[in-house]
Design a protein around this motif. Structure first.
Motif, mmCIF file in Angstrom:
data_model
loop_
_atom_site.group_PDB
_atom_site.id
_atom_site.type_symbol
_atom_site.label_atom_id
_atom_site.label_comp_id
_atom_site.label_asym_id
_atom_site.label_seq_id
_atom_site.Cartn_x
_atom_site.Cartn_y
_atom_site.Cartn_z
ATOM 1 N N SER A 80 0.855 -1.186 0.000
ATOM 2 C CA SER A 80 0.000 0.000 0.000
ATOM 3 C C SER A 80 0.887 1.231 0.000
ATOM 4 O O SER A 80 1.762 1.366 0.866
ATOM 5 C CB SER A 80 -0.900 -0.006 1.240
ATOM 6 N N THR A 129 -3.035 0.177 -3.794
ATOM 7 C CA THR A 129 -2.720 -1.156 -3.284
ATOM 8 C C THR A 129 -2.365 -2.116 -4.416
ATOM 9 O O THR A 129 -2.766 -1.921 -5.572
ATOM 10 C CB THR A 129 -3.885 -1.739 -2.480
ATOM 11 N N THR A 184 -4.707 -2.459 4.604
ATOM 12 C CA THR A 184 -5.100 -1.094 4.932
ATOM 13 C C THR A 184 -3.994 -0.470 5.771
ATOM 14 O O THR A 184 -3.147 -1.172 6.324
ATOM 15 C CB THR A 184 -6.423 -1.051 5.718
#
Length: 121
Positions: A51, A57, A70
Motif C-alpha cells: 500500500s 494497493t 489497509t
C-alpha cells in the motif's frame, strides 16, 4: 533508527480469518510504501500486498479477493486482513516499509521480525 513490530499471527483452521498489524516507530520523517511479504519453509520470500502512502494497493494473485491491506498513516501502522485462509497461506509474514528518517533524511528499506501464520486443514 526505525523499527517495525508485527502482531496478530497464530494458528487458524482453513476457512478462518486472521488480522495482522505492523506498527512503525523511531526516527520517522516519512513513510512511503508499506507492505506484507511471506516466506514458507523451503521457499523464497514473496510479496503478499503493498500500500502506498496515497492508498494505492497491490496484491499477489494468490490472495486477491481474500486478503485486504489497509493503513493508518497517522499511526504509521499497516494491517492485513486475511479471510478464507488456506493451508498454503502458512508462512512467516514479514512487514516492510520504505522509511525516510529524521536523522539523515535518507530512505531505508525496513523489515519487521516476522510473525508466524499457520493454517490447518
Amino acid at each position: 533508527q526505525v523499527q517495525l513490530v508485527e502482531s496478530g499471527g497464530g494458528l487458524v483452521q482453513a476457512g478462518g480469518s486472521l488480522r495482522l498489524s505492523c506498527a512503525a516507530s523511531g526516527s520517522i520523517f516519512r513513510i512511503n510504501t508499506m507492505g506484507w511479504y511471506r516466506q514458507a519453509p523451503g521457499k523464497q520470500r514473496e510479496l503478499v500486498a503493498t500500500s502506498t502512502s496515497s492508498g494505492n494497493t497491490n496484491y499477489a494473485d494468490s490472495v486477491k479477493g481474500r486478503f485486504t491491506i489497509t493503513r493508518d498513516n497517522a499511526k504509521n501502522t499497516v494491517y492485513l486482513q486475511m479471510n478464507s485462509l488456506k493451508p498454503e497461506d502458512t508462512a512467516v509474514y514479514y512487514c516492510n516499509a520504505g522509511v525516510q528518517t529524521t536523522t539523515t533524511l535518507r530512505w531505508s528499506n525496513v523489515w519487521g521480525q516476522g510473525t508466524q501464520v499457520t493454517v490447518s486443514s
